[in-house]
Design an enzyme around this catalytic site. Structure first.
Site, short mmCIF file in Angstrom:
data_model
loop_
_atom_site.label_atom_id
_atom_site.label_comp_id
_atom_site.label_asym_id
_atom_site.label_seq_id
_atom_site.Cartn_x
_atom_site.Cartn_y
_atom_site.Cartn_z
N ASP A 25 35.30 33.77 33.13
CA ASP A 25 35.20 35.21 33.33
C ASP A 25 36.30 35.82 32.45
OD1 ASP A 25 35.36 37.84 34.15
OD2 ASP A 25 35.81 37.39 36.25
N LYS A 87 39.59 43.60 25.88
CA LYS A 87 38.13 43.58 26.05
C LYS A 87 37.50 44.93 25.71
CE LYS A 87 34.74 42.21 29.58
NZ LYS A 87 34.64 41.65 30.95
N GLU A 190 27.78 39.42 33.85
CA GLU A 190 28.68 39.30 35.00
C GLU A 190 27.96 39.50 36.35
OE1 GLU A 190 31.83 42.01 33.95
OE2 GLU A 190 32.47 40.73 32.31
N ASP A 212 31.06 46.17 41.23
CA ASP A 212 32.20 45.49 40.61
C ASP A 212 33.31 46.49 40.29
OD1 ASP A 212 34.02 44.17 38.98
OD2 ASP A 212 32.52 43.23 37.69
P1 ADP Z 1 38.96 42.94 35.81
O1 ADP Z 1 37.58 42.56 36.17
O2 ADP Z 1 39.07 44.32 35.26
O3 ADP Z 1 39.63 41.92 34.96
P2 ADP Z 1 39.92 42.19 38.47
O4 ADP Z 1 38.60 41.98 39.09
O5 ADP Z 1 40.77 41.01 38.26
O6 ADP Z 1 39.82 43.06 37.16
O7 ADP Z 1 40.70 43.24 39.40
C1 ADP Z 1 41.99 43.63 39.16
C2 ADP Z 1 42.33 44.73 40.14
O8 ADP Z 1 42.21 44.26 41.48
C3 ADP Z 1 43.73 45.26 39.97
O9 ADP Z 1 43.73 46.67 39.99
C4 ADP Z 1 44.43 44.71 41.22
O10 ADP Z 1 45.51 45.55 41.65
C5 ADP Z 1 43.32 44.73 42.22
N1 ADP Z 1 43.61 43.84 43.35
C6 ADP Z 1 43.81 42.51 43.33
N2 ADP Z 1 44.11 42.05 44.55
C7 ADP Z 1 44.11 43.12 45.37
C8 ADP Z 1 44.36 43.31 46.77
N3 ADP Z 1 44.68 42.30 47.56
N4 ADP Z 1 44.26 44.55 47.26
C9 ADP Z 1 43.95 45.59 46.46
N5 ADP Z 1 43.71 45.48 45.17
C10 ADP Z 1 43.79 44.27 44.61
MG MG Z 2 35.88 41.56 36.37
#
Ligand code: ADP
Ligand code: MG
Length: 621
Positions: A25, A87, A190, A212
């Site tokens: 991913d 990205k 995705e 998402d």
């Molecule tokens: P992307 O798909 O854009 O790479 P992710 O799916 O990894 O992103 O999500 C990242 C986001 O998730 C960040 O804003 C992070 O702060 C939030 N996040 C991760 N864990 C938690 C949590 N326990 N509570 C709230 N937000 C969270």
């Molecule tokens: Mg993602």
């Protein structure tokens, strides 16, 4: 893009032939790698036990490249040389991304490969190179975890991309993988990967929504699984909405509490980092102690819920729009899958549940669900599964066709055909002595070229002169597993050929695809009428062409002046009528030409027999 399940024959392998495959991913904020071990798909951690790899790359002056958490520490101190959210640049033009907030205007420059690039010291790094650094680190992690022997490589990877990624963005992702030395088995959408992780592809027919909410993006996808076909019905969202917006709102609160200057860039960066900590901690607790700058105090979950609610409402608005685009009602959604770290926020789960009037699926870690689905697909594609395992395959989202006379479309490969595929069809020349043929490749469901999307044009030259209809030109359409189309044309008798490579879905978003499909259904009857008219017009011009050629050949010799004139005037009449839209009138005018030229045709026949006789010996007859 829609997907189709099939069982691929001959895929079972013996245990000792187990090949190493992984799912990746490649996220805007975080990236992950997962693999199937002993039948279980799991994400892989680094030596410190972190599964997530922040999608951040830092270039140091001495040439050292760090990725992930080790790059993140430079985000405040060496912001200029620390790149996050790359990205967002993949496969885009410089003009497309000028407005993106993550990149300061002086950071972005031209890369020479069409994409914007980033100036690092005196070097220019393009998004493909930067992404490949992230992929390299992930691949190394997997090779270590799987115990791939030294010098050996991962057999192949499945990399996920957003459903709305166009061909240029997909191609850029593949290029990054290639640069990282990876063998890409397939790119997978995705949302489809998330659905696969929940096993929705095995026997759960119906409509699923994938919600998402990541760090900086929100995507909502509506998929339909029917008779083994996974189809993206609609995608929507907001490319500038995500957990970062929660952080900004909370940072505002902290800045106010600590009474610091919001204009102070460094202080604000620190407030953002603190805000994220606070947000994530309040996912598991109702109240926490916070220390920020010179402020010590407590923050309640309800304090931040109030700040986050309007942002979550925006995502629901996008959901409503997308579901409407798909021609559906929220009640028709069978399952709702939660993806992305921000869906951990309790208020997000609550509000989404209220909107869809059902419990969203949250049992798989929302950070990891996409990588897990990708790993499951990778394991099947590499051949570690037995014959009865299902494989998701892409299908063509729109039909591919070729322009024929009169601006009509002849479909060569219909939509929803699984790819890879090759199909050929024979065409012929329209005019006597025609030595070139223009081939116009189009995409779409409509009957007329004007209503479809033009993909490419090329010419087949050097066809030996023959009478109209004698040449046999085989046009072959070949679409590979990644959706790239190759069209070739071959004239059988002479062997002359020409070909061109095109990208069939280049630049088309899924909603444009849906729109094109919708209009083909709405316009079906009108299109049939148009097709009949065009066909009659083509016939008319073929008749005019043929009779004129005959008149030129020996009209003067075989016809009286009046006879010649009668035929000529019926041809002129036909030409005029053929420009109109009255199909019956055109048919009638063709008939008049036919009748008027019948006598001429039989005299020509006699003349050619006579000519043949002159040239042959008596005993040959
Ligand atoms: P992307 O798909 O854009 O790479 P992710 O799916 O990894 O992103 O999500 C990242 C986001 O998730 C960040 O804003 C992070 O702060 C939030 N996040 C991760 N864990 C938690 C949590 N326990 N509570 C709230 N937000 C969270
Ligand atoms: Mg993602």
């Amino acid at each position: 893009m829609a997907l189709l399940q099939i069982a691929e024959p001959g895929q079972s392998t013996k245990p000792h032939e187990h090949k190493y495959a992984a799912g990746i991913d490649l996220g805007t904020t975080n990236s992950l790698i997962a693999t199937v071990r002993s039948g279980v798909a799991e994400t892989l951690a680094d030596l410190e036990g972190n599964h997530l790899l922040p999608s951040i790359v830092h270039y140091a002056k001495d040439g050292t490249i760090s990725v992930g958490y080790s790059a993140k520490i430079f985000q405040c101190s060496d912001a200029e040389n620390t790149i996050s959210s790359v990205k967002r640049l993949m496969g885009r033009g410089l003009a497309d991304v000028q407005a993106i907030k993550e990149f300061t205007a002086n950071q972005l420059t031209a890369s020479g490969i069409g994409m914007p690039a980033i100036q690092i010291f005196d070097e220019i790094k393009n998004p493909v190179e930067i992404s490949s650094e992230i992929l390299k680190v992930l691949a190394e992690r997997a090779e270590k975890a799987l115990g791939v022997p030294d010098g050996d490589k991962l057999g192949g990877v499945v990399i996920t991309v957003p459903a709305y990624f166009d061909d240029a963005q997909r191609q850029a992702t593949k290029d990054a993988a290639q640069l990282a030395g990876l063998n890409v088995l397939r790119l997978l959408n995705e949302p489809t990967a998330a659905a696969v992780a929940y096993g929705l592809d095995t026997g759960n027919e119906g409509i699923h929504a994938i919600y998402d909410l990541g760090g900086g993006t929100f995507d909502i996808s509506v998929l339909r699984l029917e008779k083994g076909v996974y189809e993206v019905l609609a995608t929507g969202g907001d490319s500038a909405l995500g957990g970062d917006d929660f952080d900004r709102a909370i940072a505002g609160l902290l800045v106010a509490k600590a009474n610091v200057d919001a204009e102070d860039r460094q202080a604000y960066q620190m407030a953002m980092l603190k805000a994220r900590e606070v947000k994530e901690a309040l996912t598991d607790s109702d109240i926490i102690d916070v220390h920020f700058m010179n402020w010590d105090g407590q923050v309640n979950r309800s304090d931040i819920d109030e700040l986050m609610a309007p942002i979550i409402d925006k995502t629901l608005l996008a959901c409503r729009r997308t579901i409407k685009d798909a021609g559906l009602k929220p009640a028709e959604i069978k399952e709702i899958v939660m993806v992305g770290g921000s869906t951990r926020v309790p208020l997000v789960q609550e509000k989404v549940g209220q909107y869809f009037k059902q419990e969203p699926l949250t049992s798989i870690d929302p950070d990891r669900v996409v990588a897990i689905g990708a790993a499951i697909q990778a394991d099947i594609l590499i051949g570690n599964k037995s014959n009865d395992q299902l494989l998701l395959l892409d299908v063509l989202p729109l039909s591919l066709g070729v322009e024929t006379m009169g601006g009509l479309v002849e479909k060569i490969i219909p939509r929803n055909t699984p790819i890879p595929i090759a199909r050929a069809q024979e065409f012929t020349t329209f005019k006597d002595g025609q030595t070139a043929m223009a081939i116009h490749v189009v995409q779409g469901e409509r009957e007329l070229v004007d209503d479809c999307r033009s993909l490419a044009r090329f010419e087949l030259r050097g066809i030996p002169p023959m009478v109209a209809g004698a040449a046999r030109i085989k046009v072959t359409y070949q679409v590979d597993a990644d959706g790239l189309l190759n069209v070739s044309a071959l004239e059988a008798s002479s062997g002359v050929q020409a070909e061109i490579q095109v990208k069939p879905s280049y630049g088309l978003t899924d909603s444009q695809v849906t729109e094109m499909l919708k209009s083909s259904i709405d316009k079906a009857e009108e299109d049939m009428q148009q097709r009949m008219l065009r066909e009659e017009q083509v016939e008319a011009s073929r008749v005019v062409e043929a009779v004129r050629a005959a008149l030129e050949d020996n009209g003067q010799a075989l016809l009286s002046e009046e006879e010649f004139e009668a035929i000529e005037s019926s041809l002129k009449q036909l030409e005029i009528i053929a420009q109109g839209t009255d199909i019956e009138a055109i048919k009638a005018a063709i008939k008049v030409v036919d009748t008027n030229s019948q006598e001429f045709a039989s005299r020509r026949m006699d003349a050619s027999i006579a000519k043949a006789l002159v040239g042959s010996e008596v005993d040959e007859i």
